[in-house]
Design a protein around this motif. Structure first.
Motif, PDB file in Angstrom:
ATOM      1  N   LEU A 101      41.090  43.187  28.515  1.00  0.00           N
ATOM      2  CA  LEU A 101      40.175  42.647  29.523  1.00  0.00           C
ATOM      3  C   LEU A 101      38.847  42.196  28.909  1.00  0.00           C
ATOM      4  O   LEU A 101      37.912  41.842  29.616  1.00  0.00           O
ATOM      5  CB  LEU A 101      39.926  43.685  30.616  1.00  0.00           C
ATOM      6  N   SER A 102      38.743  42.252  27.583  1.00  0.00           N
ATOM      7  CA  SER A 102      37.668  41.598  26.804  1.00  0.00           C
ATOM      8  C   SER A 102      36.257  42.053  27.134  1.00  0.00           C
ATOM      9  O   SER A 102      35.330  41.254  27.138  1.00  0.00           O
ATOM     10  CB  SER A 102      37.749  40.063  26.979  1.00  0.00           C
ATOM     11  N   ASP A 103      36.077  43.322  27.435  1.00  0.00           N
ATOM     12  CA  ASP A 103      34.711  43.828  27.624  1.00  0.00           C
ATOM     13  C   ASP A 103      34.428  44.902  26.567  1.00  0.00           C
ATOM     14  O   ASP A 103      33.991  46.000  26.871  1.00  0.00           O
ATOM     15  CB  ASP A 103      34.533  44.395  29.035  1.00  0.00           C
ATOM     16  N   ILE A 104      34.708  44.537  25.321  1.00  0.00           N
ATOM     17  CA  ILE A 104      34.528  45.450  24.188  1.00  0.00           C
ATOM     18  C   ILE A 104      33.316  44.993  23.379  1.00  0.00           C
ATOM     19  O   ILE A 104      33.189  43.809  23.047  1.00  0.00           O
ATOM     20  CB  ILE A 104      35.779  45.495  23.299  1.00  0.00           C
ATOM     21  N   LYS A 105      32.429  45.907  23.092  1.00  0.00           N
ATOM     22  CA  LYS A 105      31.177  45.587  22.407  1.00  0.00           C
ATOM     23  C   LYS A 105      31.070  46.363  21.084  1.00  0.00           C
ATOM     24  O   LYS A 105      31.833  47.288  20.822  1.00  0.00           O
ATOM     25  CB  LYS A 105      29.971  45.944  23.281  1.00  0.00           C
ATOM     26  N   THR A 106      30.077  45.963  20.298  1.00  0.00           N
ATOM     27  CA  THR A 106      29.718  46.693  19.073  1.00  0.00           C
ATOM     28  C   THR A 106      28.309  47.231  19.237  1.00  0.00           C
ATOM     29  O   THR A 106      27.385  46.489  19.594  1.00  0.00           O
ATOM     30  CB  THR A 106      29.773  45.772  17.842  1.00  0.00           C
ATOM     31  N   VAL A 107      28.152  48.524  19.007  1.00  0.00           N
ATOM     32  CA  VAL A 107      26.850  49.185  19.149  1.00  0.00           C
ATOM     33  C   VAL A 107      26.563  49.970  17.870  1.00  0.00           C
ATOM     34  O   VAL A 107      27.433  50.092  17.000  1.00  0.00           O
ATOM     35  CB  VAL A 107      26.841  50.121  20.379  1.00  0.00           C
ATOM     36  N   PRO A 108      25.357  50.515  17.707  1.00  0.00           N
ATOM     37  CA  PRO A 108      25.028  51.211  16.458  1.00  0.00           C
ATOM     38  C   PRO A 108      25.960  52.359  16.103  1.00  0.00           C
ATOM     39  O   PRO A 108      26.205  52.620  14.923  1.00  0.00           O
ATOM     40  CB  PRO A 108      23.605  51.727  16.725  1.00  0.00           C
ATOM     41  N   THR A 109      26.504  53.053  17.108  1.00  0.00           N
ATOM     42  CA  THR A 109      27.313  54.241  16.825  1.00  0.00           C
ATOM     43  C   THR A 109      28.809  53.967  16.789  1.00  0.00           C
ATOM     44  O   THR A 109      29.588  54.860  16.449  1.00  0.00           O
ATOM     45  CB  THR A 109      27.041  55.320  17.889  1.00  0.00           C
ATOM     46  N   ALA A 110      29.234  52.754  17.130  1.00  0.00           N
ATOM     47  CA  ALA A 110      30.666  52.443  17.149  1.00  0.00           C
ATOM     48  C   ALA A 110      30.865  50.937  17.023  1.00  0.00           C
ATOM     49  O   ALA A 110      30.124  50.145  17.602  1.00  0.00           O
ATOM     50  CB  ALA A 110      31.306  52.956  18.434  1.00  0.00           C
ATOM     51  N   SER A 111      31.889  50.563  16.264  1.00  0.00           N
ATOM     52  CA  SER A 111      32.169  49.136  16.094  1.00  0.00           C
ATOM     53  C   SER A 111      32.857  48.542  17.310  1.00  0.00           C
ATOM     54  O   SER A 111      32.729  47.352  17.592  1.00  0.00           O
ATOM     55  CB  SER A 111      33.039  48.922  14.847  1.00  0.00           C
ATOM     56  N   GLN A 147      21.085  56.315  13.775  1.00  0.00           N
ATOM     57  CA  GLN A 147      21.610  56.610  15.100  1.00  0.00           C
ATOM     58  C   GLN A 147      22.947  57.359  15.026  1.00  0.00           C
ATOM     59  O   GLN A 147      23.208  58.264  15.829  1.00  0.00           O
ATOM     60  CB  GLN A 147      21.790  55.311  15.888  1.00  0.00           C
ATOM     61  N   LYS A 148      23.782  56.986  14.061  1.00  0.00           N
ATOM     62  CA  LYS A 148      25.063  57.690  13.908  1.00  0.00           C
ATOM     63  C   LYS A 148      24.849  59.159  13.587  1.00  0.00           C
ATOM     64  O   LYS A 148      25.605  60.027  14.034  1.00  0.00           O
ATOM     65  CB  LYS A 148      25.885  57.021  12.804  1.00  0.00           C
ATOM     66  N   VAL A 149      23.815  59.440  12.793  1.00  0.00           N
ATOM     67  CA  VAL A 149      23.509  60.828  12.442  1.00  0.00           C
ATOM     68  C   VAL A 149      22.925  61.561  13.651  1.00  0.00           C
ATOM     69  O   VAL A 149      23.350  62.667  14.002  1.00  0.00           O
ATOM     70  CB  VAL A 149      22.521  60.884  11.255  1.00  0.00           C
TER      71      VAL A 149
END
Length: 594
Positions: free
Chosen positions: A307-317, A50-52
């Motif tokens: 505000l604690s709405d930070i996620k980790t997804v395939p393209t970004a930590s 996905q990053k590529v």
């Protein structure tokens, strides 16, 4: 067996090895720890692809985000003194943005309970009631009814679904809801759910389009907005797909979620800081609002880390949670979801690649070339898998084929190595064995004499040598024929092998002469052994080629190593002299001294 037949058998064996590997992988998949490990590794490979791929995908420019970023949070705290801010400010922002005539305003925020600011609450309710393209959020959970009484939701909030029911043993049903405050619930029907689900490694790769609560279906906030954007009032569920229309289909995985197809990296969509919007509204800067929001699909959400709405997804930590909803909407509008191929397809690919690698390893003797072919196969397949994801949105497994290829490679190489070892042993045995008697040959005898002499010189380990000659063998051949002579040689050799220790070395010295190297043996036991052999031969009836039975005798010379011996040949010559003395003394006897 001919070489051609042998190769056919080997091909069958290697094919069975591939089948065994696949069965082993399937069996290992039943172990939770192994299955979880393989799933995590496969998910990581998906993230890398996905990053590529994401770098070359263009997000929808009509999707914009009003971001409650760190600067906006400070702006609010400085001017309003607290968070959450008065809902009257939200009413001002929504009314101001509405003047720019956006397509939709989707709020990734929950207004769950009334506040002490009754006037602000009322203004927000009126704003949402009067603007039909504003969407607000709620979420489901499983909070105990003793803590929060589950609400029964009005039918206007449920999703109109036709066709099949969602099929998944892993599908989550919820027992409670954190809904919007009652005044808001009465003023609008555009309330959607914003729950997100993380995989076991903490990464969010999916979105849940439809949620089940109290035996009814409720839409994801983004799906709700997308239906209105596309002018649809209902969805159809069929073959584990959510069908909006023929051009907009949401494929579902085994958990009734859809796999998102990501764009870009940490920030994909254009952000407009919340504080700039507030400032533009206060200054009546309509040009700023029109330039940014006219006919745009606007998401409002928090991006500030505090505000604690930070996620980790395939393209970004680390990524703002609002990006998930934007990506989901982008996928719906582009019909651009990832479709994971069934497990049976992954296994079929694994079988094909394993057979390719297995047959190449079978045919190629070069270790370098076989390893090169292995890595090239894996590399090319990884490129193809990335290409399929980039161009067709297909997620094919890397880990199952890679595991199958490597296991097949190792097993076949081990089998091939064992065959080579066996061939080497067979070749070596032919090289050191006399073809007629199956005793060791003269060359091996000479090598072992050197070994035994070196052991004696280093460790003082004694050894003795017996040299045997069949009496009157030339006359025997003249009388009975050479075939009968060969038969007698074989039978005498068998007597030597049967009556020798495993550590002793029985050899054919040449013609009718045979030797036995008696390891770790002094003279007296060696003479005893020689007399025993002489007696056994004398008493044995030898069967000739015409089945006639005859007796033969042997003459035996015995020599034992001592400090005077410097070379193996010296001991051999001494033993040979003892043998000739036995012959001169009338044969059929043992002589150990000259």
């Amino acid at each position: 067996m001919s070489e051609k037949t042998k190769k056919k058998v080997l091909y069958i064996v290697y094919t069975l090895i591939v089948v065994l590997v696949m069965a082993l992988l399937s069996w290992l998949g039943h172990f939770e720890a192994i299955r979880d490990f393989l799933t995590r590794v496969e998910s990581a490979s998906f993230d890398n692809r996905q990053k590529v791929v994401a770098k070359y995908k263009k997000p929808n420019k009509d999707i914009k985000v009003i971001a409650l970023d760190d600067e906006s949070y400070e702006y609010i705290m400085d001017r309003y003194g607290s968070w959450p801010v008065s809902r009257g400010l939200w009413a001002d922002v929504l009314n101001g943005v509405e003047k720019a005539k956006p397509n939709k305003i989707i709020m990734d925020l929950i207004f769950a309970k009334p506040t002490n600011d009754t006037l602000g609450d009322t203004r927000l309710v009126e704003t949402i009631k009067n603007n039909k393209n504003i969407y607000i959020s709620a979420n489901f959970d499983n909070t105990s009814q003793e803590v929060r009484t589950p609400k029964k939701l009005d039918n206007k909030f449920k999703l109109n679904v036709i066709g099949e029911k969602l099929k998944s043993n892993d599908y989550i049903t919820y027992s409670n809801v954190r809904f919007v405050m009652d005044e808001l619930a009465k003023s609008t029907s555009k309330v959607g759910i914003i729950n997100v689900s993380r995989d076991e490694d903490g990464v969010i790769r999916n979105a849940t389009p439809i949620f089940e609560y109290q035996d009814k279906n409720y839409p994801n906030l983004t799906l709700l907005a997308a239906l209105d954007i596309l002018g649809k009032k209902q969805v159809m569920i069929m073959d584990n797909k959510i069908i909006i229309d023929e051009n907009h289909i949401i494929p579902l995985d085994s958990t009734s979620r859809t796999i998102l197809n990501w764009y870009g990296g940490e920030q994909t969509y254009e952000y407009v800081s919340f504080w700039r919007v507030v400032k533009a509204i206060k200054e009546n800067n309509q040009k700023f609002l029109d330039d940014n929001f006219n006919n745009k699909i606007i998401y409002i959400g928090t991006t500030a880390t505090s505000l604690s709405d930070i996620k980790t997804v395939p393209t970004a930590s680390l990524i703002a949670g609002v990006e998930l909803h934007c990506t989901f909407l982008n996928n719906i509008l582009d019909n651009n979801f990832i479709k994971k191929l069934p497990l049976k397809v992954d296994f079929l690919i694994a079988i094909i690649l394993s057979l390719m690698v297995g047959f190449y390893v079978l045919r190629e003797d070069s270790i370098f070339k076989t390893f090169l072919f292995l890595f090239l196969t894996m590399g090319v397949y990884a490129l193809i898998a990335t290409f399929l994801m980039a161009c067709f949105n297909y997620w094919v497994s890397l880990i199952i084929p890679f595991s199958a290829i490597i296991m097949t490679f190792i097993l076949i190489y081990c089998e091939k190595y064992l065959l080579k070892v066996k061939d080497y042993e067979k070749t070596y045995k032919l090289a050191v064995t006399d073809g007629l008697t199956q005793l060791y040959n003269h060359r091996y005898f000479q090598e072992q004499m050197i070994v035994q002499l070196n052991n004696y010189k280093r460790y003082q380990t004694p050894f003795s040598l017996i040299m045997i000659d069949i009496d009157f063998f030339k006359k025997f051949n003249d009388t009975y024929g050479h075939q009968s002579g060969d038969a007698v040689l074989k039978q005498v050799a068998n007597i030597l092998k049967k009556n020798s220790r495993t550590s002793d070395i029985a050899c054919r010295y040449g013609g009718e002469e045979m030797t036995v190297i008696l390891t770790n043996t002094s003279n007296e036991p060696a003479v005893f052994m020689a007399n025993k052999l002489c007696q056994i031969v004398r008493e044995t009836k030898f069967v000739l080629v015409n089945n006639e039975k005859v007796n033969v005798t042997i003459s035996v010379g015995v020599a034992t190593i001592n400090d005077k011996v410097e070379k193996p040949q010296e001991l051999i010559e001494y033993c040979d002299k003892c043998l000739y003395k036995a012959k001169e003394n009338g044969r059929n006897q043992v002589v150990s001294t000259v």
